[in-house]
Write an enzyme that holds these catalytic residues in place. Structure first.
Site, PDB file in Angstrom:
ATOM      1  N   SER A   1      17.556  38.390  30.053  1.00  0.00           N
ATOM      2  CA  SER A   1      17.554  37.069  30.662  1.00  0.00           C
ATOM      3  C   SER A   1      18.276  36.061  29.756  1.00  0.00           C
ATOM      4  O   SER A   1      19.466  36.207  29.494  1.00  0.00           O
ATOM      5  CB  SER A   1      16.113  36.641  30.949  1.00  0.00           C
ATOM      6  OG  SER A   1      16.067  35.491  31.742  1.00  0.00           O
TER       7      SER A   1
ATOM      8  N   HIS B   1      13.024  41.005  37.877  1.00  0.00           N
ATOM      9  CA  HIS B   1      13.460  40.447  36.592  1.00  0.00           C
ATOM     10  C   HIS B   1      12.523  40.794  35.433  1.00  0.00           C
ATOM     11  O   HIS B   1      12.983  40.921  34.286  1.00  0.00           O
ATOM     12  CB  HIS B   1      13.587  38.922  36.713  1.00  0.00           C
ATOM     13  CG  HIS B   1      14.431  38.288  35.660  1.00  0.00           C
ATOM     14  ND1 HIS B   1      15.784  38.531  35.530  1.00  0.00           N
ATOM     15  CD2 HIS B   1      14.126  37.412  34.661  1.00  0.00           C
ATOM     16  CE1 HIS B   1      16.271  37.834  34.524  1.00  0.00           C
ATOM     17  NE2 HIS B   1      15.286  37.148  33.968  1.00  0.00           N
TER      18      HIS B   1
END
Length: 500
Positions: free
Chosen positions: A244, A447
Site C-alpha cells: 500500500s 487489500h
C-alpha cells in the site's frame, strides 16, 4: 504533609520498640501495627502517654494488656472492611483465568517475534530529527549465520511493522522470508507507535506532524538503506517490498533519489498505490472535498486517528475481548474489499489492536489529492500561491517515473478497492524499466489479504519468493545464490508438511 509523615514515622518507631521490648512474634507485631495505624488515622493518639508507660519491659507488658481489647476490636473491624471492599483477594482461590486469549493483541512486535522462536533486534536511527526504529529478524528460526541477502518490508498507512508478523510463521512474509534465507528489516514510519520520538520537537506540535509520505520517501527510506549498508557492508544486496503506502514511498523515492536505483536490487509492490483515479473504495467520494480544503489551507495539520479519537476508540472496541466481529469485519470490507474466504476471524482482534497508530493529517490530504489529480502522481499541492513559493509553479510537479530503472514487481488483485486494476495497468505501462506483474489468482483477494489471508502461502508468498530469487540471482549468478535456493526449497517442503 510533613506533620502527617512525622506522625507515621512515630507510629512505626513505637510499634518496633514494642517488638524489641516484649520479644513478641512478628504476626502479633503486625496486628498491633495495623490496629495502631487505624486508631491513629481516626484521630486518637494512642501514643500520647506512651513515653511514661513504655519505660521498661513490665511497663510494655502492662501497656499491651490494657490495649489488648482495643487492638482486637480494631483488627476485626479492619479485616471486615477489607472483605467488603473490591480489593479483597482470596489468595488460595483465584477463580479468574489469568491467561491472555491471544497474547499478540497486547504484545509489542519484538515480543510477537521472540515468542515464535525467532531472534529479533531493534535498530534506531535519526532522520530529520525523527527517531526511527526498525525491527529485524536476522536469521531463520532454526538459527545459523545472518544472510547477506536483505529484504526491507515497509508497512502501509495507519500501520506498523506488526503488519509483517501478525499472521504468524508460515504465512506472514517476515517469518517466511527469514526461513527462506533472507535478513529481514521492518522499518516503522515516523510518527507511529514505534517511531514516535523526535530529538527536538514535541509530538503534540503541528511542526512535528508537518510531513507526508513525500518526506519519508525523500529522507527516511534512503537513511534506512544507508544504515543497513553501513552496518552490513556497502556491497550488501537489498530488495525493498512495500504494501500500500509502502509502495507509494518506493516509487516516490526512486524518482526523487534516482541514485538508489543502483543501490537496491529489486522493488516489490503489494497492492500498489501510485495512481488513484480509479479506486473503488468509498473513500473516493470524500477525496475532492478534502483535497480542495487542503489547497485552501483550511485544515489544521496534526495527528490523525490518535487512539483517543472516535475512530481510534472504535478500533479499541473492535479489538477487545467482546469484539463484534460482524461490524468490525464489514467496516474493513467496506473500505478494502469483501473476502469472506480469506478472512481469518480469530486474527481480527490482533490486526485491529495494531492498527490506527496515527499518522499526519498531511499524509491523508496528500492521498486525497492523488485521488483528485486525474491520473497524476504528484507532490503535495499547497494551492497556487504557495506552490509558486515552493515549486516556482502554480501546480505541484509530478514524480518523474522515467527515472526509475530498478527492476519492479507489481502484485495486485481484482477485488482490491484501494488499488484498482486500471491504475496498476497504467503504472505498468508508464515507465521504461524491467518490470513484471502478477495478478493474485483469487477474484476476491482484497487489500488487507496481503497481510492476513488464510491462503497466503499459495496465493502470494510462493510468487514473492520466486521474484526475490530471480532478482538476487540476476546480480549474483547461480553459484552464489545456491544457499537461498536451498532455503526456499526447505521452506516449501516444510509448508507441505504443515498442510498435510
Amino acid at each position: 504533609m510533613y506533620r502527617q509523615s512525622y506522625k507515621s514515622l512515630r507510629l512505626v518507631a513505637h510499634a518496633q520498640y514494642l517488638l524489641e521490648c516484649t520479644k513478641m512474634k512478628m504476626h502479633v507485631f503486625l496486628v498491633i501495627l495495623v490496629a495502631l495505624a487505624r486508631v491513629s488515622v481516626q484521630g486518637f493518639d494512642l501514643f500520647g502517654s506512651s513515653r511514661s508507660l513504655v519505660n521498661n519491659f513490665e511497663d510494655a507488658r502492662n501497656y499491651i494488656e490494657t490495649q489488648k481489647d482495643k487492638v482486637i476490636e480494631e483488627w476485626s473491624s479492619y479485616m471486615e472492611d477489607i472483605k467488603l471492599s473490591s480489593s479483597w483477594t482470596n489468595f488460595l482461590e483465584d477463580k479468574e483465568n489469568p491467561s491472555l486469549e491471544d497474547p499478540d493483541v497486547v504484545l509489542s512486535v519484538p515480543a510477537m517475534i521472540t515468542r515464535r522462536g525467532y531472534r529479533c533486534e531493534t535498530h534506531s536511527l535519526i532522520s530529520q530529527g525523527y527517531v526511527l526504529n526498525i525491527h529485524r529478524i536476522p536469521q531463520a528460526r532454526s538459527g545459523g549465520d545472518t544472510p547477506s541477502n536483505t529484504v526491507i518490508l515497509q508497512h502501509g498507512l495507519f500501520a506498523s511493522s506488526a503488519d509483517w508478523v501478525l499472521n504468524g510463521p508460515g504465512k506472514s512474509l517476515a517469518f517466511v522470508l527469514a526461513d527462506a534465507g533472507y535478513d529481514v528489516w521492518m522499518p516503522n514510519i515516523r510518527g507511529n507507535r514505534y517511531s514516535r520520538e523526535h530529538t527536538t520537537l514535541k509530538s503534540s506540535s503541528t511542526q512535528y506532524w508537518n510531513f507526508s509520505w513525500h518526506e519519508v520517501a525523500q529522507h527516511d527510506i534512503p537513511a534506512i538503506i544507508d544504515y543497513i549498508r553501513e552496518r552490513k557492508g556497502s556491497d550488501t544486496k537489498i530488495a525493498y517490498m512495500g504494501h500500500s503506502m509502502g509502495s507509494t514511498m518506493l516509487f516516490a523515492m526512486l524518482a526523487l533519489r534516482p541514485e538508489y536505483n543502483a543501490v537496491l536490487r529489486a522493488g516489490l509492490a503489494l497492492g500498489p498505490v501510485v495512481y488513484l483515479s480509479h479506486i473503488k473504495s468509498p473513500v473516493k467520494t470524500l477525496a475532492p472535498v478534502v483535497a480542495n480544503a487542503a489547497r485552501m489551507n483550511v485544515i489544521k495539520n496534526g495527528e490523525l486517528v490518535p487512539k483517543q479519537s472516535g475512530f481510534g476508540q472504535m478500533m479499541s472496541a473492535c479489538s477487545s475481548d467482546d469484539v463484534d466481529t460482524y461490524v468490525c469485519k464489514n467496516a474493513i470490507f467496506f473500505i478494502c474489499g469483501t473476502d469472506e474466504k480469506q478472512f481469518n476471524k480469530t486474527l481480527l482482534p490482533v490486526f485491529l489492536s495494531h492498527l490506527g497508530t496515527g499518522t499526519s493529517m498531511k499524509t491523508i490530504l496528500h492521498f486525497a489529492q492523488e485521488i483528485d489529480a486525474a491520473g497524476r502522481f504528484q507532490q503535495f499541492d499547497y494551492g497556487p500561491t504557495n506552490n509558486m513559493k515552493i515549486y516556482n509553479s502554480e501546480t505541484p510537479p509530478e514524480y518523474d517515473l522515467r527515472k526509475i530503472t530498478l527492476p519492479i514487481y507489481l502484485l495486485y488483485s481484482r477485488n482490491d478497492l484501494l488499488s484498482s486494476e486500471q491504475d496498476v495497468d497504467k503504472l505498468y505501462q508508464d515507465w521504461e524499466t524491467r518490470t513484471e506483474i502478477y495478478l493474485v489468482p483469487d477474484p476476491e483477494f482484497n487489500h488487507v489479504d496481503y497481510l492476513m489471508a488464510n491462503d497466503a502461502p499459495r496465493l502470494l508468498n510462493d510468487k514473492v519468493l520466486q521474484f526475490l530469487l530471480a532478482a538476487f540471482a540476476d546480480h549474483q549468478g547461480p553459484d552464489r545464490h545456491m544457499g537461498t535456493r536451498e532455503s526456499v526449497r526447505q521452506y516449501k517442503a516444510s509448508r507441505k508438511v504443515l498442510n498435510t
